[in-house]
Design an enzyme around this catalytic site. Sequence first.
Site, PDB file in Angstrom:
ATOM      1  N   VAL A  67     -17.262 -22.948 116.356  1.00 27.14           N
ATOM      2  CA  VAL A  67     -16.433 -21.954 115.673  1.00 27.14           C
ATOM      3  C   VAL A  67     -15.050 -22.172 116.277  1.00 27.14           C
ATOM      4  O   VAL A  67     -14.764 -21.720 117.380  1.00 27.14           O
ATOM      5  CB  VAL A  67     -16.919 -20.510 115.907  1.00 27.14           C
ATOM      6  CG1 VAL A  67     -15.947 -19.517 115.278  1.00 27.14           C
ATOM      7  CG2 VAL A  67     -18.331 -20.312 115.358  1.00 27.14           C
ATOM      8  N   PRO A  68     -14.188 -22.919 115.583  1.00 25.42           N
ATOM      9  CA  PRO A  68     -12.951 -23.423 116.197  1.00 25.42           C
ATOM     10  C   PRO A  68     -11.856 -22.371 116.337  1.00 25.42           C
ATOM     11  O   PRO A  68     -10.810 -22.428 115.679  1.00 25.42           O
ATOM     12  CB  PRO A  68     -12.538 -24.561 115.262  1.00 25.42           C
ATOM     13  CG  PRO A  68     -13.052 -24.120 113.925  1.00 25.42           C
ATOM     14  CD  PRO A  68     -14.351 -23.399 114.205  1.00 25.42           C
ATOM     15  N   CYS A  69     -12.074 -21.417 117.235  1.00 23.12           N
ATOM     16  CA  CYS A  69     -11.081 -20.356 117.457  1.00 23.12           C
ATOM     17  C   CYS A  69      -9.759 -20.935 117.952  1.00 23.12           C
ATOM     18  O   CYS A  69      -8.714 -20.329 117.765  1.00 23.12           O
ATOM     19  CB  CYS A  69     -11.619 -19.315 118.433  1.00 23.12           C
ATOM     20  SG  CYS A  69     -12.335 -19.972 119.944  1.00 23.12           S
ATOM     21  N   HIS A  70      -9.812 -22.129 118.533  1.00 25.56           N
ATOM     22  CA  HIS A  70      -8.566 -22.763 118.994  1.00 25.56           C
ATOM     23  C   HIS A  70      -7.650 -23.126 117.829  1.00 25.56           C
ATOM     24  O   HIS A  70      -6.462 -23.339 118.025  1.00 25.56           O
ATOM     25  CB  HIS A  70      -8.875 -24.000 119.853  1.00 25.56           C
ATOM     26  CG  HIS A  70      -9.574 -25.099 119.136  1.00 25.56           C
ATOM     27  ND1 HIS A  70     -10.942 -25.068 118.882  1.00 25.56           N
ATOM     28  CD2 HIS A  70      -9.119 -26.265 118.611  1.00 25.56           C
ATOM     29  CE1 HIS A  70     -11.281 -26.183 118.233  1.00 25.56           C
ATOM     30  NE2 HIS A  70     -10.184 -26.917 118.064  1.00 25.56           N
TER      31      HIS A  70
END
Length: 180
Positions: free
Chosen positions: A137-140
Amino acid sequence: MTDQQFTIFDTAIGRCGIAWGPRGINAVQLPMGSEDKTRARIRQRYGDIAEAPPPNEVQHAIDGIVELLAGKPNDLADVVLDLDGVPEFHRGVYDIARSIPPGKTMTYGDIAKRLGGVELSRDVGQALGRNPCPIVVPCHRVLAAGGKPGGFSANGGVATKLKMLAIEGAVVNHTPNLFE
């Protein structure tokens, strides 16, 4: 969560951890400065779970994470997550975040608008701050208004976020160029 297991693996940003259960991956731990600290953080969050060799589907996820952090544009869309117990609003945020391709970004406000209104931006940020599966889950890839990096709760903070975005080739308003 006694049916959960985890393993530690090497990436371009350090030793990460991944935890899984019978229905999928339920945690990814970014590096904590040392392998022992990463292992301790997993056990702090998930109890005294067993360290074990990853089954094939988890190894596939690890391989994808390693590729992505080595600069190959793997979107990790085929990684099965078990987000049982994660609030519905958070799962909605995570679904949208997972749609952001490597090298691209979206703002907290963009996600909030998709979920019902820009006034939800703070809630989006809080959901991403509690993301149990960073990288998958690419929160970055989610930035503050104006393309600024915003917060990042992982070890190393915003510097880690910027490093991950740089690996993916994303343009961030904060990244200094040669002439600054």
